[in-house]
Design a protein around this motif. Sequence first.
Motif, short mmCIF file in Angstrom:
data_model
loop_
_atom_site.label_atom_id
_atom_site.label_comp_id
_atom_site.label_asym_id
_atom_site.label_seq_id
_atom_site.Cartn_x
_atom_site.Cartn_y
_atom_site.Cartn_z
N TRP A 120 0.47 13.88 -3.13
CA TRP A 120 0.97 13.03 -2.05
C TRP A 120 1.93 11.97 -2.56
O TRP A 120 2.82 11.54 -1.82
N MET A 121 1.79 11.56 -3.80
CA MET A 121 2.80 10.66 -4.37
C MET A 121 4.16 11.35 -4.45
O MET A 121 5.20 10.73 -4.21
N LEU A 122 4.12 12.62 -4.80
CA LEU A 122 5.37 13.39 -4.87
C LEU A 122 5.96 13.60 -3.48
O LEU A 122 7.15 13.38 -3.25
N LEU A 123 5.11 14.00 -2.53
CA LEU A 123 5.59 14.30 -1.18
C LEU A 123 6.10 13.06 -0.45
O LEU A 123 7.07 13.13 0.30
N CYS A 174 0.84 -1.20 0.00
CA CYS A 174 0.00 0.00 0.00
C CYS A 174 0.87 1.25 0.00
O CYS A 174 1.96 1.26 0.58
N TRP A 175 0.35 2.28 -0.64
CA TRP A 175 1.06 3.56 -0.68
C TRP A 175 0.03 4.68 -0.61
O TRP A 175 -0.68 4.78 0.39
N VAL A 176 -0.09 5.51 -1.63
CA VAL A 176 -1.06 6.60 -1.61
C VAL A 176 -2.42 6.07 -2.05
O VAL A 176 -2.52 5.36 -3.06
N ASN A 177 -3.45 6.42 -1.29
CA ASN A 177 -4.80 5.92 -1.53
C ASN A 177 -5.28 6.29 -2.94
O ASN A 177 -5.16 7.43 -3.39
N LEU A 178 -5.85 5.29 -3.61
CA LEU A 178 -6.35 5.47 -4.97
C LEU A 178 -7.50 6.47 -5.04
O LEU A 178 -7.70 7.15 -6.05
N ASP A 179 -8.24 6.59 -3.93
CA ASP A 179 -9.42 7.47 -3.90
C ASP A 179 -9.10 8.92 -3.55
O ASP A 179 -9.99 9.77 -3.60
N ALA A 180 -7.85 9.20 -3.19
CA ALA A 180 -7.49 10.58 -2.82
C ALA A 180 -7.49 11.46 -4.07
O ALA A 180 -6.87 11.14 -5.08
#
Length: 333
Positions: free
Chosen positions: A167-170, A155-161
């Motif tokens: 947030w992928m960058l941060l 898991c990483w950044v939520n798909l629904d965000a």
Amino acid sequence: MPEPLPPTRLYASERGVVLVSCVLSFLGSSLLVCTHALWPELRTRPRQLLLYLSLADLLSALSYFYGVLQDFDRTSWDCVLQGALSTFSNTSSFFWTMAVALYLYITIVRGSPTGTGLLCCFHVVSWGVPLGITVAAVALKKIGYDASNVSVGWCWVNLDAEDRLLWMLLTGKVWEILAYVTLPVLYILIKKHINRAHAALSEYRPILSRAPAFPPRTSVADKKLILIPVIFIVLRIWSTVRFILTLCNSPAVQNSLLVVLHGIGNTFQGGANCIMFVLCTRVVRTRLFSSICCCHHEELDWPLRRSDSRWQHPEPPRDVPGPEGTKPVLSST
């Protein structure tokens, strides 16, 4: 950002390869930590920084292992926990990798003295910034299921965000891309400085009688300086490629070879560091192999020593006391 692609299906063979990579990274990072703990004479400042990098890679390998093993299909509490741990450790690994390069640049090229202040600064940035980003991401519910399009089961950044690109960058990508630029520049500057120093020294060698030359060791060090950023980029580039393909909504992101390379690249950093700084470092390698050989010989000699002591008869005493000085072992009947 366009609508997300359908989830990437992970095959058992792909998961198996990535799980093996996680185990090798865990063992490599553990070996680096053990060498630092066992041999105080090897605790130089660069290897101390390498210790903190190994701790980050150790946590990263564990969290990725759990994520690949579970192969999450939805957001759950353990998905969020695993995503938070991998986000923190992975981002911290980027910072410590750049910290090692920056320390070598400051000490070798600039010749500036380094004390505990610089080390404290490294700790604050390399642990504090990833921790702050991770806590914020969890608090704002940005960590979760990502359909394995920018991961390999974990898991990483939520798909629904809605702001998932930010947030992928941060939480990783901006620091990864920064490392792509920073590491080659710093190591090229270090190598150029060393080459100029060698050229200046070679001018004085003909004047000195018996001037020692160390071309083999120098060539090994030069190769290491080139390989450090190259290995980092070769391992990490596949993650960036899949990230860009996801942004472009390309189905190529689900290519099996790309998925496996992404999984190995994200999880094998600890194993690569072990190969570079233990197995390819003569002093550490010699000490490690000698310790293994000594332990092996002691294990082989131990049954022999027990066998010898079992069958060996004690020598009789030289001064035999008289009859009045002897006591019977058993009472007479």
